[in-house]
Design an enzyme around this catalytic site. Structure first.
Site, mmCIF file in Angstrom:
data_model
loop_
_atom_site.group_PDB
_atom_site.id
_atom_site.type_symbol
_atom_site.label_atom_id
_atom_site.label_comp_id
_atom_site.label_asym_id
_atom_site.label_seq_id
_atom_site.Cartn_x
_atom_site.Cartn_y
_atom_site.Cartn_z
ATOM 1 N N ASP A 73 0.950 -1.131 0.093
ATOM 2 C CA ASP A 73 -0.062 0.070 0.079
ATOM 3 C C ASP A 73 0.987 1.412 0.035
ATOM 4 O O ASP A 73 1.614 1.411 0.834
ATOM 5 C CB ASP A 73 -0.897 0.150 1.320
ATOM 6 C CG ASP A 73 -1.791 1.178 1.113
ATOM 7 O OD1 ASP A 73 -2.629 1.518 0.260
ATOM 8 O OD2 ASP A 73 -1.944 2.093 2.103
ATOM 9 N N GLU A 157 -1.518 -1.441 -5.441
ATOM 10 C CA GLU A 157 -2.773 -0.905 -5.894
ATOM 11 C C GLU A 157 -2.594 0.040 -7.256
ATOM 12 O O GLU A 157 -1.702 0.668 -7.376
ATOM 13 C CB GLU A 157 -3.341 -0.054 -4.771
ATOM 14 C CG GLU A 157 -4.897 0.286 -4.978
ATOM 15 C CD GLU A 157 -5.564 0.985 -3.844
ATOM 16 O OE1 GLU A 157 -6.653 1.338 -3.805
ATOM 17 O OE2 GLU A 157 -4.643 1.132 -2.840
ATOM 18 N N CYS A 209 -12.074 -5.449 5.865
ATOM 19 C CA CYS A 209 -11.363 -6.195 6.769
ATOM 20 C C CYS A 209 -10.649 -7.289 6.238
ATOM 21 O O CYS A 209 -11.164 -8.066 5.507
ATOM 22 C CB CYS A 209 -12.370 -6.733 7.829
ATOM 23 S SG CYS A 209 -11.782 -7.823 9.250
ATOM 24 N N ASP A 238 -3.191 1.246 7.272
ATOM 25 C CA ASP A 238 -2.269 0.922 6.110
ATOM 26 C C ASP A 238 -1.925 -0.435 6.003
ATOM 27 O O ASP A 238 -1.966 -0.990 4.972
ATOM 28 C CB ASP A 238 -1.259 2.156 5.982
ATOM 29 C CG ASP A 238 -1.384 3.357 6.302
ATOM 30 O OD1 ASP A 238 -2.369 3.964 5.569
ATOM 31 O OD2 ASP A 238 -0.900 4.135 6.968
#
Length: 259
Positions: A73, A157, A209, A238
């Site tokens: 991330d 991502e 989650c 994060d």
């Protein structure tokens, strides 16, 4: 300037001979794997010269396989947060150089247009920007090489950097250099036989989650930890996002393989 084989040669003393110019001392970044077929000599805005050779290379040896996979991330407070819980701090190269850049640009604005003093001031500003770019590139190379060597698969991502560059965070986003970093991961993964994948940019990684995969409500940027309504697990914002990116990358890989 681009020269073919009859316009240049490499001397035994390591110097580059260029026709009608003579021998040029070179600081080699690496040994050439074969005789070059052409060379391109470029001068950048900072007044530095670079020689780029076209050579024939052999296929790079594939790295030994490993079972480790990682999700990444990307952020601003921390440059990269890994799904195993590690956090890589953001160097913020441009922010650290802002004071020197501001002084150099102020000095440039006071110089008369067309004067030699202005040319020297322009070169000084260009050198400062080049130093920032070089430091950022070096950081990206070292981190991307480490991640590719340690992991069989790397997932990130798919961020819209152009869109983020139009927000109030534009300077920090461009200073981070996410697009160049992910491009390095991609080509190094292909070179060394690793798997690289991008999770959908619309993936709600922050709100999902990583334990029970229940999607919660919006999470403002000031919320750094949150508790899942489904399984009551408390997540670091994060790290949880990095784990969701990893899970999404694995799912896409299985689907691509027909699993």
């Amino acid at each position: 300037m681009r020269l073919t084989r009859n316009g240049f040669s490499i001397r035994p003393n390591g110097r580059l001979y260029v026709a009608k110019v003579g021998e040029i001392p070179v600081r080699w970044s690496r040994e050439l794997p074969s005789d070059p077929s052409s060379v391109t000599i470029v001068k950048d805005a900072a007044g530095r010269y670079f020689a780029s050779f076209v050579v024939r290379t052999h296929p790079t040896a594939v790295l030994p396989e490993t079972t480790s996979e990682i999700g990444i991330d990307l952020g601003l407070t921390h440059f990269a947060i890994l799904s195993d819980g590690r956090k890589v701090s953001s160097p913020k190269f441009l922010r650290r150089a802002e004071r020197k850049l501001r002084k150099a640009q102020q000095a440039l604005s006071r110089k008369a247009k067309g004067s030699n003093n202005r040319k020297r001031a322009v070169a000084k500003v260009a050198r400062l920007h080049a130093r920032v770019a070089d430091a950022r590139r070096d950081h990206h190379h070292k981190l991307s090489t480490t991640l590719i060597r340690e992991n069989q698969a790397v997932y990130v991502e798919d961020l819209s950097v152009k869109g983020l560059a139009r927000t109030r965070l534009a300077k920090s986003v461009l200073d981070a250099g996410w697009a160049r970093f992910t491009a390095m991961l991609e080509y190094k993964a292909a070179r060394y036989g690793r798997t690289f994948g991008k999770a959908d940019r619309w993936l709600p990684s922050t709100r999902t989650c990583s334990v029970c995969f229940v999607v919660g409500g919006p999470k403002p940027l000031d919320v750094r930890e949150w508790t899942c309504d489904g399984c009551q697990t408390t997540h670091d914002r994060d790290v949880n996002a990095a784990r969701i990116v990893l899970a999404a990358g694995r799912a896409d890989k299985r689907n691509a393989c027909g699993g």
